[in-house]
Motif scaffolding. Structure first.
Motif, PDB file in Angstrom:
ATOM      1  N   ARG A  49     -29.700   0.098   0.271  1.00 41.09           N
ATOM      2  CA  ARG A  49     -28.893  -0.277  -0.892  1.00 41.09           C
ATOM      3  C   ARG A  49     -28.939   0.832  -1.937  1.00 41.09           C
ATOM      4  NH1 ARG A  49     -26.358  -4.573  -3.046  1.00 41.09           N
ATOM      5  NH2 ARG A  49     -26.870  -5.814  -1.211  1.00 41.09           N
ATOM      6  N   GLU A  50     -30.128   1.336  -2.171  1.00 39.36           N
ATOM      7  CA  GLU A  50     -30.268   2.440  -3.129  1.00 39.36           C
ATOM      8  C   GLU A  50     -29.521   3.674  -2.641  1.00 39.36           C
ATOM      9  OE1 GLU A  50     -33.864   5.052  -5.216  1.00 39.36           O
ATOM     10  OE2 GLU A  50     -34.333   3.310  -3.970  1.00 39.36           O
ATOM     11  N   TRP A  51     -29.644   3.944  -1.342  1.00 36.47           N
ATOM     12  CA  TRP A  51     -28.939   5.091  -0.737  1.00 36.47           C
ATOM     13  C   TRP A  51     -27.436   4.931  -0.851  1.00 36.47           C
ATOM     14  CZ3 TRP A  51     -26.552   4.282   4.309  1.00 36.47           C
ATOM     15  CH2 TRP A  51     -26.052   5.437   4.898  1.00 36.47           C
ATOM     16  N   SER A  73     -25.806   3.169  -3.047  1.00 38.58           N
ATOM     17  CA  SER A  73     -25.355   3.064  -4.438  1.00 38.58           C
ATOM     18  C   SER A  73     -25.411   4.401  -5.179  1.00 38.58           C
ATOM     19  CB  SER A  73     -26.207   2.032  -5.191  1.00 38.58           C
ATOM     20  OG  SER A  73     -26.112   0.767  -4.570  1.00 38.58           O
ATOM     21  N   ALA A  74     -26.137   5.365  -4.639  1.00 41.89           N
ATOM     22  CA  ALA A  74     -26.281   6.649  -5.312  1.00 41.89           C
ATOM     23  C   ALA A  74     -24.947   7.389  -5.341  1.00 41.89           C
ATOM     24  CB  ALA A  74     -27.334   7.489  -4.600  1.00 41.89           C
ATOM     25  N   ALA A  75     -24.752   8.130  -6.396  1.00 42.05           N
ATOM     26  CA  ALA A  75     -23.514   8.906  -6.530  1.00 42.05           C
ATOM     27  C   ALA A  75     -23.463   9.989  -5.464  1.00 42.05           C
ATOM     28  CB  ALA A  75     -23.442   9.527  -7.920  1.00 42.05           C
ATOM     29  N   ARG A  90     -34.043  13.228   0.819  1.00 40.21           N
ATOM     30  CA  ARG A  90     -35.135  12.384   0.330  1.00 40.21           C
ATOM     31  C   ARG A  90     -35.898  11.823   1.522  1.00 40.21           C
ATOM     32  NH1 ARG A  90     -34.372   6.355  -2.317  1.00 40.21           N
ATOM     33  NH2 ARG A  90     -36.582   5.775  -2.316  1.00 40.21           N
ATOM     34  N   SER A 141     -20.157   6.291   5.337  1.00 38.65           N
ATOM     35  CA  SER A 141     -21.588   6.588   5.285  1.00 38.65           C
ATOM     36  C   SER A 141     -22.177   6.267   6.649  1.00 38.65           C
ATOM     37  CB  SER A 141     -22.269   5.748   4.200  1.00 38.65           C
ATOM     38  OG  SER A 141     -21.750   6.072   2.925  1.00 38.65           O
ATOM     39  N   PRO A 172     -25.506  13.732   0.592  1.00 35.67           N
ATOM     40  CA  PRO A 172     -26.780  13.102   0.246  1.00 35.67           C
ATOM     41  C   PRO A 172     -27.421  12.485   1.486  1.00 35.67           C
ATOM     42  CG  PRO A 172     -25.088  12.516  -1.350  1.00 35.67           C
ATOM     43  CD  PRO A 172     -24.386  13.223  -0.226  1.00 35.67           C
ATOM     44  N   LEU A 200     -30.836  10.596   3.345  1.00 35.09           N
ATOM     45  CA  LEU A 200     -32.102   9.870   3.345  1.00 35.09           C
ATOM     46  C   LEU A 200     -32.758  10.058   4.714  1.00 35.09           C
ATOM     47  CD1 LEU A 200     -34.141   7.640   2.362  1.00 35.09           C
ATOM     48  CD2 LEU A 200     -32.527   5.972   3.329  1.00 35.09           C
ATOM     49  N   ARG A 241     -22.430  10.152   3.152  1.00 39.43           N
ATOM     50  CA  ARG A 241     -23.882  10.200   3.032  1.00 39.43           C
ATOM     51  C   ARG A 241     -24.482   9.880   4.388  1.00 39.43           C
ATOM     52  NH1 ARG A 241     -22.001   6.230  -0.112  1.00 39.43           N
ATOM     53  NH2 ARG A 241     -22.594   7.190  -2.075  1.00 39.43           N
TER      54      ARG A 241
END
Length: 225
Positions: free
Chosen positions: A219-221, A223-225, A195, A51, A167, A169, A75
């Motif tokens: 952290r949210e980024w 942890s996302a699938a 996002r 990532s 994905p 961000l 990601r």
């Protein structure tokens, strides 16, 4: 990946607070004179799949990484950066700074420059403003010259944004004067499924200015699938 005149200290909070979730490595973006060579160095030190989070100049390198090896990036997080090339005025300003540095008049980040980088709430905070100036001192004149040359030579990355499929961000400080919110909105609109998050009371350096919020966002980024 850090920005111009920044080093691993930019990501100190995230490196520490995301250690339970990831093997965090911060790239050194001081040793090459082109985006192509900087991206090659990142890919050489990175694992096969990873990532990628990047801020400002680091975002320019990240977009070069995506052109070269998008299949390796799981990601992507682009913070306080832009896909646009420099405007003619930005080029002139950057070339003027380069000329000063080459004649030995490099002064790093001085208190006079802090309003361009930090939200007013943070300009007198020694833990934030002091770190910004200390990073610039550590990076130094020679690396600054290499970095500015690489930035000047970067391509327009806007045509490449629709091809990003991982994905993504996109984040930016509300009061960022270097790469304003409009730059983030432009990238988020062009990258499929991206996002967009705007951090309030924050300038150009969210990992330092809003460390808790930035870490939670990452952290949210992560942890996302």
């Amino acid at each position: 990946m850090p920005g111009l005149l920044c080093d691993a200290a930019l990501w100190r909070h995230q490196t520490r607070d995301l250690a339970d979730l990831a093997d965090v490595r911060v790239a050194d973006l001081t040793g090459a004179e082109s985006m192509a060579d900087l991206a090659a160095g990142v890919l050489a030190m990175a694992p096969r799949r990873f990532s990628l989070a990047a801020l400002s100049m680091g975002g320019y390198v990240a977009l070069e990484v995506m052109r070269r090896a998008s299949d390796r990036v799981e990601r992507l997080a682009l913070m306080d950066t832009s896909a646009r090339p420099d405007s003619p005025e930005q080029q002139r300003r950057r070339q003027g700074l380069l000329a000063l540095a080459r004649t030995g008049r490099f002064r790093g980040v001085t208190p006079r420059l802090l309003p361009q980088l930090l939200h007013p709430d943070h300009q007198d905070d020694p833990a934030i403003a002091g770190e910004v100036m200390a990073m610039a001192d550590r990076v130094g004149r020679d690396a600054f010259i290499r970095q500015q040359g690489a930035i000047l030579g970067r391509p327009d990355s806007r045509p490449d944004l629709p091809a990003i499929r991982c994905p993504t961000l996109v984040a930016v400080g509300r009061e960022d004067q270097v790469t304003p919110v409009a730059c983030a909105e432009e990238m988020a609109a062009a990258i499929p499924g991206a996002r967009l998050t705007v951090l309030e009371r924050c300038g150009h350096l969210p990992p330092l200015e809003r460390p808790g919020e930035t870490t939670a966002l990452m952290r949210e980024w992560m942890s996302a699938a």
